[in-house]
Design an enzyme around this catalytic site. Structure first.
Site, PDB file in Angstrom:
ATOM      1  CE  LYS A  64      -4.513   0.633   0.142  1.00 11.21           C
ATOM      2  NZ  LYS A  64      -5.547  -0.298  -0.345  1.00 11.21           N
ATOM      3  CG  ASP A 103      -7.249   3.055  -0.932  1.00  5.64           C
ATOM      4  OD1 ASP A 103      -7.829   1.962  -0.924  1.00  5.64           O
ATOM      5  OD2 ASP A 103      -7.231   3.813   0.060  1.00  5.64           O
TER       6      ASP A 103
HETATM    7  P1  NAD Z   1     -13.121   7.690  -2.735  1.00  2.39           P
HETATM    8  O1  NAD Z   1     -12.099   8.707  -2.446  1.00  2.39           O
HETATM    9  O2  NAD Z   1     -13.564   7.459  -4.142  1.00  2.39           O
HETATM   10  O3  NAD Z   1     -14.444   7.988  -1.861  1.00  2.39           O
HETATM   11  C1  NAD Z   1     -14.426   8.127  -0.479  1.00  2.39           C
HETATM   12  C2  NAD Z   1     -15.811   8.614  -0.036  1.00  2.39           C
HETATM   13  O4  NAD Z   1     -15.839   8.640   1.392  1.00  2.39           O
HETATM   14  C3  NAD Z   1     -16.125  10.032  -0.493  1.00  2.39           C
HETATM   15  O5  NAD Z   1     -17.489  10.094  -0.806  1.00  2.39           O
HETATM   16  C4  NAD Z   1     -15.813  10.873   0.750  1.00  2.39           C
HETATM   17  O6  NAD Z   1     -16.526  12.091   0.782  1.00  2.39           O
HETATM   18  C5  NAD Z   1     -16.300   9.927   1.826  1.00  2.39           C
HETATM   19  N1  NAD Z   1     -15.723  10.222   3.139  1.00  2.39           N
HETATM   20  C6  NAD Z   1     -14.464  10.601   3.448  1.00  2.39           C
HETATM   21  N2  NAD Z   1     -14.343  10.796   4.762  1.00  2.39           N
HETATM   22  C7  NAD Z   1     -15.549  10.512   5.309  1.00  2.39           C
HETATM   23  C8  NAD Z   1     -16.065  10.512   6.621  1.00  2.39           C
HETATM   24  N3  NAD Z   1     -15.290  10.857   7.649  1.00  2.39           N
HETATM   25  N4  NAD Z   1     -17.362  10.149   6.801  1.00  2.39           N
HETATM   26  C9  NAD Z   1     -18.127   9.799   5.766  1.00  2.39           C
HETATM   27  N5  NAD Z   1     -17.703   9.776   4.496  1.00  2.39           N
HETATM   28  C10 NAD Z   1     -16.431  10.130   4.274  1.00  2.39           C
HETATM   29  O7  NAD Z   1     -12.559   6.344  -2.073  1.00  2.39           O
HETATM   30  P2  NAD Z   1     -12.909   4.837  -2.461  1.00  2.39           P
HETATM   31  O8  NAD Z   1     -11.921   4.379  -3.484  1.00  2.39           O
HETATM   32  O9  NAD Z   1     -14.371   4.684  -2.715  1.00  2.39           O
HETATM   33  O10 NAD Z   1     -12.498   4.104  -1.104  1.00  2.39           O
HETATM   34  C11 NAD Z   1     -13.399   4.016   0.009  1.00  2.39           C
HETATM   35  C12 NAD Z   1     -12.947   2.879   0.904  1.00  2.39           C
HETATM   36  O11 NAD Z   1     -12.925   1.671   0.149  1.00  2.39           O
HETATM   37  C13 NAD Z   1     -11.546   3.029   1.505  1.00  2.39           C
HETATM   38  O12 NAD Z   1     -11.533   2.453   2.788  1.00  2.39           O
HETATM   39  C14 NAD Z   1     -10.694   2.196   0.556  1.00  2.39           C
HETATM   40  O13 NAD Z   1      -9.514   1.724   1.171  1.00  2.39           O
HETATM   41  C15 NAD Z   1     -11.653   1.064   0.243  1.00  2.39           C
HETATM   42  N6  NAD Z   1     -11.333   0.338  -0.989  1.00  2.39           N
HETATM   43  C16 NAD Z   1     -11.327   0.967  -2.210  1.00  2.39           C
HETATM   44  C17 NAD Z   1     -11.047   0.234  -3.349  1.00  2.39           C
HETATM   45  C18 NAD Z   1     -11.079   0.839  -4.733  1.00  2.39           C
HETATM   46  O14 NAD Z   1     -10.990   0.083  -5.688  1.00  2.39           O
HETATM   47  N7  NAD Z   1     -11.232   2.133  -4.879  1.00  2.39           N
HETATM   48  C19 NAD Z   1     -10.759  -1.139  -3.251  1.00  2.39           C
HETATM   49  C20 NAD Z   1     -10.785  -1.737  -2.003  1.00  2.39           C
HETATM   50  C21 NAD Z   1     -11.079  -0.986  -0.888  1.00  2.39           C
END
Ligand code: NAD
Length: 546
Positions: free
Chosen positions: A236, A276
């Site tokens: 990561k 991410d």
């Molecule tokens: P992103 O940046 O696209 O979206 C994050 C969302 O969370 C946004 O809508 C943001 O406004 C919201 N957010 C941020 N802080 C917040 C808070 N304190 N309370 C409520 N909402 C909040 O990110 P993503 O890629 O969708 O990732 C989200 C989660 O999923 C993370 O934990 C990431 O590690 C995990 N994840 C993502 C992927 C991927 O393919 N993108 C894969 C596996 C896991």
């Protein structure tokens, strides 16, 4: 970026007004409490919880270094920035020697410099306290130790796997658009396990990123890849910055410089980044371009999650949300629950959350609440996901969406619903709120949203938990497909991608479910054991060098 609370200790009326004025005009305004004497300052510190203290050294009831030392000693973990006149620089330097985070010369403060000094002081202190002691790393370690104990993992392997194999911390500068300001930020790349093949894991841009958080995420990637039987170890990376305050040009300069700093660590056969939180396919395109420029030829397979036109895979951008919904459907079937008409709450409306909401709606579920960093929107009759998507495309955030009532993120988690999908941040379901969570299926899109204590409460209350290393594995699985297509210079159709994704996810889900029933353990521990045992077998088969 959340607004920070400042205690301003300053007896000069003009300075006080100037500083308050500057802080209220910062991009993210600060909340300021002012006091004029040391006695008032000490009382305020013992009462309040401040993020940073900004203190003059000459006060009516205290002078010089003594002022700083008294404030500093009572401030505990709160960083102190010293205000000084231009004739008192030696004193300010002494304060820094004694532990002040920085000093600012009164006549030379402008809004930018002031806000930056405070922001840096807060971030530096948080990072120093958390580099390894981050709650997320503690959680990853606790989960691993629990699973390792149940499965009787060899002591030597347990020690080896508790820490990442390689970590790299970099600090680097990038220019803001005005070409006057240079920001210096921290970046990390962590490779947890190099045994299985190249390492794989996303890049996060967020203001809370630190070594511990990135290490936790890298460790979870190891178990996730092993559980899905992908030929990768976990990695990561991240940069400690709030990307929402950057322009596109700034984001590009930051990304290109970060890529250059970690260039030796990454590569298509070494370590392959992906998006991410806070990063996306545009960021991946810049990383791929920067790497290729340095190597001298185009290397699409150095990252995954890039645009399709650059060798990205069909279906990658929505894969995590899609995978989560495949698994929710499998969990619903297992619980003999009908998804049609079921109610859904999704925390986080980014890549994972918005796609999960979209696919659940397509299956006939009713999405009653969604949220982002600005708060939640609730409508018991159901929200239209396409209309929410159109709104956020236009306004970037959900705040102000008209067809529902505003609700806080905390309240939203406690709404009665069939499916609750945390898809934003870690550490959301804890000892404090677990007994008020009212869903039937907790489908973890985010990494680490549930603490270990909360897990036990949910288990006792019969909430079915779809743990993160299963729930959000769709992303890395389609990233793997992207890498395979890239190394073979051959593309697959979206149907092929989705059908292979479904097979891999459902196979892992069933193995975890079977183990959970067989050993009478929770789904998370069962899934972790599936991953850990595969790593154990690989490590034992390879032996120890030399
Ligand atoms: P992103 O940046 O696209 O979206 C994050 C969302 O969370 C946004 O809508 C943001 O406004 C919201 N957010 C941020 N802080 C917040 C808070 N304190 N309370 C409520 N909402 C909040 O990110 P993503 O890629 O969708 O990732 C989200 C989660 O999923 C993370 O934990 C990431 O590690 C995990 N994840 C993502 C992927 C991927 O393919 N993108 C894969 C596996 C896991």
């Amino acid at each position: 970026m959340a607004s920070a609370k400042v205690l301003l200790i300053e007896d000069g009326q003009v300075d006080r007004m100037v500083i308050k004025g500057l802080l209220s005009k910062a991009v993210v305004p600060f909340e300021v409490e002012t006091v004029e004497t040391l006695a008032e300052a000490l009382a305020a510190i013992s009462r309040g919880s401040f993020d940073v203290i900004l203190s003059d050294l000459t006060l009516p009831d205290s002078q010089g270094l003594d002022t700083f030392l008294r404030v500093f000693q009572s401030a505990g973990d709160v960083p102190v920035v010293v205000l000084t006149g231009s004739d008192d620089l030696t004193l300010a330097a002494k304060a820094v020697e004694e532990g002040a985070e920085a000093y600012l010369v009164k006549g030379k403060i402008d809004g930018n410099r002031l806000a930056r000094a405070l922001r840096y002081a807060i971030q530096r202190t948080a990072a120093e306290q958390a580099e390894w002691q981050s709650p997320m790393y503690q959680l990853a370690k606790q989960q691993f130790l629990k699973a390792a104990q149940i499965v009787g993992l060899d002591d030597n392997l347990r020690e080896r796997l508790l820490f990442p194999q390689r970590t790299m911390t970099v600090t680097f500068p990038f220019r803001r658009d005005d070409y006057q300001e240079v920001e210096t930020v921290f970046g990390y790349r962590v490779q947890h396990l190099l045994t299985m093949g190249p390492t794989k894991g996303g890049i996060r841009y967020h203001e809370d990123v630190n070594l511990g958080e990135v290490s936790a995420l890298a460790m979870w990637m190891t178990w996730k890849c092993a559980l899905m039987r992908l030929p990768f170890g976990g990695a990561k990376g991240g940069v400690r910055i709030d990307p929402t305050i950057l322009t596109g040009h700034e984001l590009q300069r930051l990304t290109r410089r970060f890529t250059t700093e970690i260039l030796d660590m990454i590569g298509p056969d070494k370590d392959i980044p992906a998006p991410d939180m806070g990063t996306n396919e545009r960021v991946m395109a810049w990383m791929m371009d920067t790497y290729s420029q340095q190597i001298g030829y185009t290397v699409p397979t150095v990252v995954t999650g890039k645009p399709v036109v650059l060798g990205g895979s069909q279906g990658r951008s929505e894969a995590t949300g899609r995978g989560l919904v495949y698994l929710i459907a499998a969990a619903a079937e297992h619980l003999e629950m009908n998804l049609k008409g079921s109610t859904v709450v999704v925390q986080g409306f980014g890549n994972v959350g918005s796609n999960a909401a979209r696919f659940l709606e397509e299956l006939g579920a009713r999405v009653v609440a969604v949220s982002d960093v600005t708060g939640g929107i609730y409508n018991p009759h159901g929200l239209s996901v396409s209309s929410l998507l159109a709104y956020t495309r236009e306004n970037r955030v959900l705040a102000g969406y008209p067809d529902g009532e505003a609700i806080s993120n905390e309240e939203m988690l406690e709404l009665p619903c069939d499916i609750l999908a945390p898809a934003a941040m870690q550490n959301q379901i804890t000892h404090d709120n677990a007994d008020r969570i009212k869903c039937k299926i907790l489908a973890e899109g985010a990494n680490g949203p549930t603490t270990l204590e909360a897990d036990e409460i949910l288990h006792d209350r019969d909430v079915f938990v779809l743990p993160d290393i299963v729930g959000n594995a769709g992303g890395v699985t389609v990233s793997y497909f992207e890498w395979v297509q890239g190394t073979q210079n051959y593309t697959w159709t979206l149907d092929e991608i989705n059908s292979r994704l479904h097979t891999i996810l459902l196979n892992a889900f069933r193995r975890a479910l079977d183990r959970s029933a067989r050993q009478k353990i929770d789904m998370r521990t069962a899934a972790l054991i599936e991953g850990i045992q595969r790593v154990e077998q690989a490590k034992l088969a390879r032996g120890l060098f030399p």
